[in-house]
Write a protein that holds these residues in place. Structure first.
Motif, PDB file in Angstrom:
ATOM      1  N   VAL A  20      28.321 -13.721   9.852  1.00  0.00           N
ATOM      2  CA  VAL A  20      29.158 -15.006  10.042  1.00  0.00           C
ATOM      3  C   VAL A  20      28.277 -16.013   9.818  1.00  0.00           C
ATOM      4  N   ARG A  21      28.877 -17.094   8.931  1.00  0.00           N
ATOM      5  CA  ARG A  21      28.386 -18.304   8.977  1.00  0.00           C
ATOM      6  C   ARG A  21      29.455 -19.311   9.261  1.00  0.00           C
ATOM      7  N   SER A  22      29.073 -20.324  10.241  1.00  0.00           N
ATOM      8  CA  SER A  22      29.970 -21.273  10.652  1.00  0.00           C
ATOM      9  C   SER A  22      29.667 -22.714  10.199  1.00  0.00           C
ATOM     10  N   TYR A  23      30.586 -23.545   9.851  1.00  0.00           N
ATOM     11  CA  TYR A  23      30.468 -24.936   9.672  1.00  0.00           C
ATOM     12  C   TYR A  23      31.323 -25.719  10.519  1.00  0.00           C
ATOM     13  N   ALA A  24      30.902 -26.987  10.802  1.00  0.00           N
ATOM     14  CA  ALA A  24      31.737 -27.825  11.469  1.00  0.00           C
ATOM     15  C   ALA A  24      32.769 -28.630  10.449  1.00  0.00           C
ATOM     16  N   SER A  33      24.130 -25.228  -0.180  1.00  0.00           N
ATOM     17  CA  SER A  33      23.732 -24.722  -1.490  1.00  0.00           C
ATOM     18  C   SER A  33      22.925 -23.486  -1.456  1.00  0.00           C
ATOM     19  N   ASP A  34      22.340 -23.226  -0.406  1.00  0.00           N
ATOM     20  CA  ASP A  34      21.373 -22.154  -0.142  1.00  0.00           C
ATOM     21  C   ASP A  34      22.049 -20.736   0.213  1.00  0.00           C
ATOM     22  N   ALA A  35      23.299 -21.020   0.869  1.00  0.00           N
ATOM     23  CA  ALA A  35      24.149 -19.772   1.199  1.00  0.00           C
ATOM     24  C   ALA A  35      24.556 -18.915  -0.049  1.00  0.00           C
ATOM     25  N   ALA A  36      24.520 -17.702  -0.107  1.00  0.00           N
ATOM     26  CA  ALA A  36      25.273 -16.816  -0.858  1.00  0.00           C
ATOM     27  C   ALA A  36      26.791 -17.187  -0.648  1.00  0.00           C
ATOM     28  N   GLU A  37      27.496 -16.821  -1.758  1.00  0.00           N
ATOM     29  CA  GLU A  37      28.809 -16.797  -1.749  1.00  0.00           C
ATOM     30  C   GLU A  37      29.610 -16.013  -0.895  1.00  0.00           C
ATOM     31  N   PRO A  38      30.440 -16.497   0.064  1.00  0.00           N
ATOM     32  CA  PRO A  38      31.125 -15.644   1.275  1.00  0.00           C
ATOM     33  C   PRO A  38      32.016 -14.594   0.806  1.00  0.00           C
ATOM     34  N   ASP A  39      32.104 -13.451   1.190  1.00  0.00           N
ATOM     35  CA  ASP A  39      33.131 -12.565   1.007  1.00  0.00           C
ATOM     36  C   ASP A  39      34.533 -12.905   1.512  1.00  0.00           C
ATOM     37  N   GLY A  63      35.197 -22.844  -9.681  1.00  0.00           N
ATOM     38  CA  GLY A  63      35.029 -21.458 -10.345  1.00  0.00           C
ATOM     39  C   GLY A  63      34.667 -20.242  -9.148  1.00  0.00           C
ATOM     40  N   ARG A  64      34.636 -20.894  -7.734  1.00  0.00           N
ATOM     41  CA  ARG A  64      34.420 -19.884  -6.651  1.00  0.00           C
ATOM     42  C   ARG A  64      35.712 -19.212  -6.180  1.00  0.00           C
ATOM     43  N   CYS A  65      35.792 -18.041  -5.727  1.00  0.00           N
ATOM     44  CA  CYS A  65      36.910 -17.214  -5.767  1.00  0.00           C
ATOM     45  C   CYS A  65      36.981 -16.328  -4.533  1.00  0.00           C
ATOM     46  N   SER A  66      36.155 -16.817  -3.573  1.00  0.00           N
ATOM     47  CA  SER A  66      36.269 -16.120  -2.143  1.00  0.00           C
ATOM     48  C   SER A  66      37.768 -16.185  -1.533  1.00  0.00           C
ATOM     49  N   LEU A 109      38.940  -8.567   2.539  1.00  0.00           N
ATOM     50  CA  LEU A 109      37.549  -7.837   2.044  1.00  0.00           C
ATOM     51  C   LEU A 109      37.903  -6.746   1.180  1.00  0.00           C
ATOM     52  N   GLN A 110      39.050  -6.084   1.404  1.00  0.00           N
ATOM     53  CA  GLN A 110      39.381  -4.861   0.375  1.00  0.00           C
ATOM     54  C   GLN A 110      39.727  -5.405  -0.896  1.00  0.00           C
ATOM     55  N   ARG A 111      40.585  -6.563  -0.906  1.00  0.00           N
ATOM     56  CA  ARG A 111      41.104  -7.007  -1.980  1.00  0.00           C
ATOM     57  C   ARG A 111      39.801  -7.718  -2.806  1.00  0.00           C
TER      58      ARG A 111
END
Length: 118
Positions: A20-24, A33-39, A63-66, A109-111
């Motif tokens: 988990v990564r959380s943001y305020a 910008s350092d974090a990988a694209e979330p699932d 173009g981000r599609c999480s 996540l399955q999708r």
């Protein structure tokens, strides 16, 4: 955006075995910008500075599609229709039971992996 909800939700998702990564805020998330694209992204709809639907639009434009699971204490039909039409995985009314979050997270996540049941 609510720290208590963010901490509880993070704890729940970790207990399910996920990282988990959380943001305020949405802006804080977009600035990482350092974090990988979330699932998967779980976001409130109503947040200061940038709403959840604006976050979704910014991600789509980049173009981000999480997959995104939205939660809100103030559901409206118009918002539900808008975010789901734009590709949101789910639109959940608060309060949300932990097992409901777990189910929608698993489906997202399955999708994303292309293994969702048809």
């Amino acid at each position: 955006d609510d720290e208590g909800v963010r901490v509880s939700l993070s704890s729940l998702i970790r207990s399910l075995g996920y990282n988990v990564r959380s943001y305020a805020s949405a802006k804080e998330f977009l600035a990482d910008s350092d974090a990988a694209e979330p699932d998967c992204i779980i976001s409130d709809v109503q947040m200061p500075e940038m709403s959840g639907d604006r976050l979704q639009a910014a991600l789509i434009a980049a173009g981000r599609c999480s997959p995104i699971i939205f939660m809100t204490a103030f559901p409206t039909s118009a918002m539900r229709e808008r975010v789901l039409a734009a590709g949101a995985q789910a639109f959940l009314d608060k309060p949300v039971a932990g097992n409901t979050i777990a189910l929608h997270l698993e489906l997202a996540l399955q999708r994303r992996a292309g293994t969702a049941p048809s």
